[in-house]
Design a protein around this motif. Structure first.
Motif, short mmCIF file in Angstrom:
data_model
loop_
_atom_site.label_atom_id
_atom_site.label_comp_id
_atom_site.label_asym_id
_atom_site.label_seq_id
_atom_site.Cartn_x
_atom_site.Cartn_y
_atom_site.Cartn_z
N LEU A 1 0.82 -1.22 0.00
CA LEU A 1 0.00 0.00 0.00
C LEU A 1 0.85 1.27 0.00
N LEU A 2 1.91 1.25 0.83
CA LEU A 2 2.74 2.45 0.95
C LEU A 2 3.85 2.49 -0.09
N GLY A 3 4.07 1.34 -0.73
CA GLY A 3 5.15 1.26 -1.71
C GLY A 3 4.83 1.97 -3.01
N LEU B 1 -0.24 3.72 -2.64
CA LEU B 1 -0.71 5.09 -2.44
C LEU B 1 0.04 6.14 -3.25
N PRO B 2 1.41 6.09 -3.26
CA PRO B 2 2.14 7.10 -4.04
C PRO B 2 1.72 7.11 -5.50
N ALA B 3 1.44 5.93 -6.07
CA ALA B 3 1.01 5.87 -7.47
C ALA B 3 -0.33 6.58 -7.64
N VAL C 1 5.85 11.62 -4.00
CA VAL C 1 5.68 11.30 -2.59
C VAL C 1 6.28 9.92 -2.31
N ARG C 2 7.16 9.87 -1.29
CA ARG C 2 7.72 8.57 -0.93
C ARG C 2 7.24 8.24 0.48
#
Ligand SMILES: Nc1ncnc2c1ncn2[C@@H]1O[C@H](COP(=O)(O)OP(=O)(O)OP(=O)(O)O)[C@@H](O)[C@H]1O
Ligand SMILES: [Mg+2]
Lengths: 283, 373
Positions: free
Chosen positions: A121-123, A127-129, A139-140
């Motif tokens: 999700l955070l990779g 979410l960033p995608a 956003v990283r």
């Protein structure tokens, strides 16, 4: 006299457990921490303070733990309180049990699997995608302190929800009616009655989550990607990888001491907050 | 602002109700908790709701306090409809059954709670002063800094009372405030409460299911049954002229005889009882020939005698109570009933012994024909 003997019998199982699983290992660790590293790994017993002198090498781990554990506890509290309030006060009693079970459903799968879900999700493709797609670029999230925070709040939320839920659920609804009868608006009744009377739950929840966070290593390892590591990670590294048991023991002893000091200060604060006589059950 | 003028008993005649229920009905789902209540509470009076458990007393009180909204009808305070006014905006205070004192506050903080809610804020010194006065009123001066759990049941009850009266409400609602106290303490508190009500001139509405309590304390009693008000009146009215068997049974004790109306003249009705005897009784409502009727006779209005003329009975049990002697007598067909014989009769005729055959009679005017319910 007989009564006395029976009391001892009641305490015996826990006492034995305590001795074997806590006191003895702790003593061993304490002894090791004054030792030296054996050439092939492991430990040579000695009486030196060398390992403790070495502690600054692990300063970052301590700093991360001592900042993210309190912040994580606070964040969990801020999210858990409204949820617990909703469950205890607002929900139709018919649904209470079901919703409570839903809160602990995540515990049915291992934290490892759930953390992998968060990695996705955070990779980059999570979410960033999505943010990228709506125009917020670059956003990283993964491998940042924020990711670790999200992970620990998510993981420990139920432990915060439950004690707060219990204290709110136990709250006599007539007290709120009395407050309202005496002219208190809903918000004031919450601030003056509900909140102070739920302090025992808040205190218990914070204590539980905070202590567990101090020893956390899995979530920082997975979501921090080796960049955000806790004391727990340092310990795994020292005991399992570099096999520097003496230094690992010194780090462990320091962690225990830091934890004891923090918890003592914390309990003093809670006691001073003046929650009523026997309500702060866990203390 | 400081002192609000309160109506005294003399205003009673003015008829300006301080609170009113107009056709108020309350349903909880399918449960009808209160049904078509009509009631005007006069300024300065001491009114009681009396009735068995579950008859809707608390419901009626909670609608006055603002914790429940009526399903139908109107609640009025000071002539204004307050159905949609929240409890915290009503000039009404309540003493809860289990007191509902705040466990995390001291006695003084509990009592001052209502005053601290007032905006603009009242100065601290003034709050302290009023709290001190309220504590003195309930005879708890010096207990300011105690914790609630350090107080006995009776003391807690007084704190609850002080917490309500310190706000000088127009209406003080009390939901079985004495239920948790032992008998002796309850008696003391009843007297104190009455004194307090006279002293403050605040209108009291008390909920109780203890008839003795209602009779001894109230100006008026509102008798309830199954969510309805069955009769409202002064204790004496209810005792002397109950409308129904239910009220006669609830207020004091009475003997009831079932029979049929066989004739009437003015308000005197002749009723044939099941054993064939015809008795005369007063009726407060219209009756028709042949109608089923219930005759009620209070035990103290019955006379026992060794002479002829009256219902033949024999003595089953005798309990000497000092001023009175209580006899349980049995009639072959009408069954058992209670007779209270005054000391004087006992002295003249000597004690009637268990097993002795006697007659029972009463004056026609003292028996009542009641609505059978
Ligand atoms: N919140 C509620 N939900 C459903 N039913 C209710 C509720 N409150 C009261 N009732 C019902 O309404 C009826 C009247 O209740 P109420 O509490 O007014 O009785 P009461 O006269 O005060 O009785 P008691 O003397 O036992 O206190 C009862 O049948 C009760 O079960
Ligand atoms: Mg009740």
């Amino acid at each position: 006299m007989k009564q006395n003997k029976r009391n001892w019998l009641l305490l015996a199982p826990a006492g034995t457990w305590f001795l074997v699983m806590l006191i003895i290992p702790l003593s061993v660790v304490l002894i090791f921490s004054f030792g030296e590293r054996a050439p092939s790994g492991g430990v040579v017993l000695a009486l030196s303070l060398e390992q403790y002198a070495n502690l600054p090498a692990r300063w970052t781990a301590f700093k991360n733990t001592m900042t993210l554990a309190p912040i994580g506890t606070l964040a969990a509290l801020l999210i858990a309180y409204p949820l617990a309030y909703f469950l205890a006060v607002k929900v139709n009693p018919k649904w209470k049990t079901i919703l409570l079970v839903l809160v602990i459903v995540p515990f049915w799968t291992s934290i490892l699997i759930r953390s992998y879900a968060w990695i996705f999700l955070l990779g980059g493709r999570g979410l960033p995608a999505l943010l990228d797609w709506i125009g917020i670029e670059g956003v990283r999230l993964i491998n940042t302190p924020f990711a670790v925070l999200v992970g620990i709040v998510y993981g420990y939320l139920p432990l915060m929800v439950f004690p707060i839920f219990v204290s709110l659920d136990r709250l006599d609804k007539r007290l709120l009616e009395a407050a309202s009868d005496l002219g208190a608006s809903r918000w004031n009744a919450f601030l003056q009655i509900t909140l102070p009377l739920s302090i025992p739950g808040i205190a218990t929840g914070c204590m539980l989550v905070f202590i567990l966070l101090m020893g956390e290593f899995l979530i920082p390892a997975l979501l921090g990607g080796g960049k955000v590591f806790f004391v727990g990670n340092a310990l795994v590294d020292l005991f399992l990888q570099s096999r520097n048991w003496a230094f690992g023991s010194a780090v462990a002893v320091t962690l225990v001491v830091v934890m004891l000091i923090t918890v003592t200060i914390y309990m003093r604060l809670i006691a001073r907050l003046g929650a009523s006589r026997d309500d702060v059950a866990i203390m | 602002m400081e002192s609000v003028q309160y109506a005294t008993k003399t205003d009673l005649v003015s008829g300006n109700a301080i609170a009113e229920l107009r056709g108020v009905t309350k349903r909880y789902g399918s449960v009808l908790a209160a049904s078509d209540l009509d009631l005007a509470i006069e300024p300065g009076e001491f009114l009681s709701f009396l009735g068995p458990s579950g008859c809707g007393k608390t419901t009626a009180l909670r609608m006055l306090a603002g914790f429940e909204t009526p399903t139908e009808g109107q609640v009025l305070l000071d002539g204004e409809v307050v159905n949609d006014v929240d409890a915290h905006h009503r000039p009404v205070n309540m003493v809860f059954q289990q007191y509902a004192l705040f466990p995390h506050m001291t006695v003084a903080q509990n009592i001052g709670y209502g005053l601290r809610q007032i905006r603009p804020r009242i100065p601290k010194e003034q709050i302290n002063e009023r709290v001190g006065k309220a504590l003195a009123t309930v005879r708890l001066a010096g207990f300011e800094d105690r914790r609630i759990w350090e107080m006995s049941g009776g003391q807690q009850q007084r704190v609850a009372l002080a917490r309500a009266i310190v706000n000088e409400p127009k209406l003080l609602l009390l939901d079985e405030p004495m239920a948790a106290l032992d008998r002796k303490l309850r008696k003391e508190m009843q007297i104190e409460l009455q004194d307090l009500q006279r002293e403050l001139g605040i209108t009291f509405v008390l909920v109780t299911h203890d008839q003795e309590e209602a009779l001894s304390m109230s100006d008026r009693i509102c008798i309830m049954r199954d969510g309805r008000i069955v009769q409202i009146g002064s204790p004496q009215e209810l005792y002397d002229t109950p409308k129904s068997r239910y009220v006669a049974d609830f207020v004091g004790t009475s003997n009831f005889f079932d029979g049929k109306v066989v004739g009437y003249q003015g308000d005197l009705v002749s009723v044939r009882l099941s054993d064939g005897t015809v008795v005369e009784a007063r009726s407060l409502h219209q009756v028709a020939d042949g109608q089923d009727a219930c005759v009620s006779v209070r035990p103290e209005q019955m006379r026992l005698s060794r002479e002829e003329g009256g219902l033949p009975v024999h003595v089953h049990n005798r309990i000497f109570l000092g001023e009175h002697t209580e006899y349980l007598v049995t009639h072959a067909i009408l069954g058992e009933f209670l007779v209270l014989s005054p000391r004087q009769t006992e002295m003249n005729d000597g004690p009637f012994n268990a097993g002795e055959s006697l007659t029972v009679s009463w004056d026609a005017g003292t028996a009542l024909v009641l609505e059978q319910e």
